[in-house]
Enzyme design. Structure first.
Site, PDB file in Angstrom:
ATOM      1  N   HIS A  87       0.689  -1.196   0.066  1.00  0.00           N
ATOM      2  CA  HIS A  87       0.080  -0.252  -0.002  1.00  0.00           C
ATOM      3  C   HIS A  87       0.719   1.248  -0.037  1.00  0.00           C
ATOM      4  O   HIS A  87       0.575   2.084  -0.831  1.00  0.00           O
ATOM      5  CB  HIS A  87      -0.982  -0.077   1.111  1.00  0.00           C
ATOM      6  CG  HIS A  87      -1.956  -1.334   1.307  1.00  0.00           C
ATOM      7  ND1 HIS A  87      -2.610  -1.456   2.550  1.00  0.00           N
ATOM      8  CD2 HIS A  87      -2.230  -1.902   0.125  1.00  0.00           C
ATOM      9  CE1 HIS A  87      -3.315  -2.729   2.142  1.00  0.00           C
ATOM     10  NE2 HIS A  87      -2.933  -3.174   0.920  1.00  0.00           N
ATOM     11  N   HIS A 250      -9.257  -2.212  -4.920  1.00  0.00           N
ATOM     12  CA  HIS A 250      -8.379  -2.400  -4.217  1.00  0.00           C
ATOM     13  C   HIS A 250      -7.252  -3.481  -4.889  1.00  0.00           C
ATOM     14  O   HIS A 250      -5.852  -3.370  -4.845  1.00  0.00           O
ATOM     15  CB  HIS A 250      -8.628  -3.078  -2.639  1.00  0.00           C
ATOM     16  CG  HIS A 250      -7.492  -3.230  -1.792  1.00  0.00           C
ATOM     17  ND1 HIS A 250      -6.955  -2.215  -1.121  1.00  0.00           N
ATOM     18  CD2 HIS A 250      -6.722  -4.446  -1.573  1.00  0.00           C
ATOM     19  CE1 HIS A 250      -5.960  -2.604  -0.406  1.00  0.00           C
ATOM     20  NE2 HIS A 250      -5.811  -4.013  -0.738  1.00  0.00           N
ATOM     21  N   ASP A 254      -3.228  -2.875  -5.431  1.00  0.00           N
ATOM     22  CA  ASP A 254      -2.139  -3.906  -5.155  1.00  0.00           C
ATOM     23  C   ASP A 254      -1.128  -4.070  -6.533  1.00  0.00           C
ATOM     24  O   ASP A 254      -0.007  -4.392  -6.253  1.00  0.00           O
ATOM     25  CB  ASP A 254      -2.439  -5.150  -4.737  1.00  0.00           C
ATOM     26  CG  ASP A 254      -3.178  -5.303  -3.101  1.00  0.00           C
ATOM     27  OD1 ASP A 254      -2.808  -4.432  -2.487  1.00  0.00           O
ATOM     28  OD2 ASP A 254      -4.045  -6.083  -2.895  1.00  0.00           O
ATOM     29  N   HIS A 277      -0.862 -10.987  -5.253  1.00  0.00           N
ATOM     30  CA  HIS A 277       0.511 -10.588  -5.127  1.00  0.00           C
ATOM     31  C   HIS A 277       1.622 -11.651  -5.698  1.00  0.00           C
ATOM     32  O   HIS A 277       2.430 -11.195  -6.285  1.00  0.00           O
ATOM     33  CB  HIS A 277       0.882 -10.466  -3.509  1.00  0.00           C
ATOM     34  CG  HIS A 277      -0.163  -9.288  -2.675  1.00  0.00           C
ATOM     35  ND1 HIS A 277      -0.008  -8.079  -3.121  1.00  0.00           N
ATOM     36  CD2 HIS A 277      -1.100  -9.637  -1.765  1.00  0.00           C
ATOM     37  CE1 HIS A 277      -0.799  -7.369  -2.212  1.00  0.00           C
ATOM     38  NE2 HIS A 277      -1.468  -8.320  -1.433  1.00  0.00           N
TER      39      HIS A 277
END
Length: 315
Positions: A87, A250, A254, A277
């Site tokens: 973030h 969101h 990322d 991720h």
């Protein structure tokens, strides 16, 4: 000129002054103190574990763990890992910050409200200094794609050459909870667009996963103050969602943070389906491992024959 991966500043940027905050680590549950500091030219983004006296550059090839966050560590020093960096990396990348020292006194960056908005606030308070050093961009020359498995609906992510300088992104997600379901988002990611569309989108989880995560030593600092929790059709947070499609926003946030670990702005088009991720990092590694897939270009002169190839950082 907007500063992110999209229309990059012509010159490298750092912070004007230091600024700090205190919070809790999302997964560790430990109190975490963080300070953002200016750094010299060509320093890059570097995280410092002040409790250990160890510096960890913010690099894709130092990503150590991708379970529900992005964590980095020096080779052979897993005890000195630093987690949940995505973030703050997204905020720094969006603002075009090339050089900064980020001090953290423990194993995890504070989660704050679960989005990148508080980190943008800190950067704005510290101020941004534009230096005299020209900025270079990673220009993607051919498609690079990674996929989770051979299954028909497998998660995947790809980078393509962009028809125009900058960074465009298209991402789709699909979750069993009807409060999330299928969502997609396509946008040209500039600093202004990041601030308006992505920055305040919070991390999220399914209520049914909370007990399992905590049993595995994760999400120990999670709460309705720093994460969206959904249970079937219900959003458990008293204030509900900030946006109807907050979850895909969101996830794209990322992507910005994870690809920011390449260490330079991207001129490319990103596409992904259920990418997280792990796939984001695999994509960064795949790109840099193929010297025919990218080149350095001067910001503002993309597409001109002024670039020079270089060997990628060893992944």
């Amino acid at each position: 000129m907007d500063g992110f991966i999209a229309a990059a500043p012509e010159r490298r940027r750092t912070l004007k002054s230091a600024i700090g905050c205190v919070g809790v680590g999302l997964h560790s549950g430990r109190r975490a103190s963080m300070t953002l500091r200016p750094a010299p030219l060509d320093h890059g983004i570097v995280f410092r574990r002040t409790d250990l006296g160890i510096d960890i550059p913010a690099r894709f090839d130092l990503v150590f763990d991708t379970r529900l966050c992005t964590a980095i560590a020096l080779a052979g020093q897993p005890h000195a890992r630093l987690g949940t960096i995505e973030h703050v990396m997204a905020a720094l990348t969006a603002c075009g910050i090339d050089d900064a020292l980020i001090e953290v006194d423990g194993p995890e960056v504070p989660i704050l409200d679960g989005s990148a908005a508080p980190f943008l606030f800190l950067i704005d308070c510290a101020g941004i200094a534009t230096t005299a050093m020209p900025r270079r961009v990673i220009e993607v020359l051919k498609t690079v794609r990674v996929q989770e498995s051979d299954a028909a609906d497998a998660a995947w992510a790809a980078l393509h050459p962009s028809a125009t300088p900058g960074f465009e992104a298209q991402l789709g997600i699909d979750f069993p909870s009807s409060a999330i379901g299928r969502q997609s988002l396509a946008m040209r990611v500039t600093e202004a667009a990041f601030r308006a569309v992505l920055a305040n989108a919070r991390t999220f989880t399914l209520a049914e996963d909370v007990a399992r995560l905590r049993a595995a030593g994760l999400a120990l600092g999670g709460s309705l103050d720093n994460a969206v929790v959904v249970d079937g059709p219900l959003v458990l947070n008293p204030g509900g969602l900030r946006h109807p499609d907050e979850c895909v926003r969101h996830k794209l946030l990322d992507v910005v943070g994870d690809l920011g670990l390449l260490g330079a702005p991207l001129s490319a088009r990103f596409e992904g389906h259920r990418s997280g991720h792990a796939l984001n990092n695999r994509l960064a590694r795949a790109l840099m491992a193929d010297p025919t897939a990218w080149r350095w270009s001067d910001a503002g002169l993309l597409g001109e024959e002024i670039s020079s190839r270089r060997e990628p950082v060893a992944a």
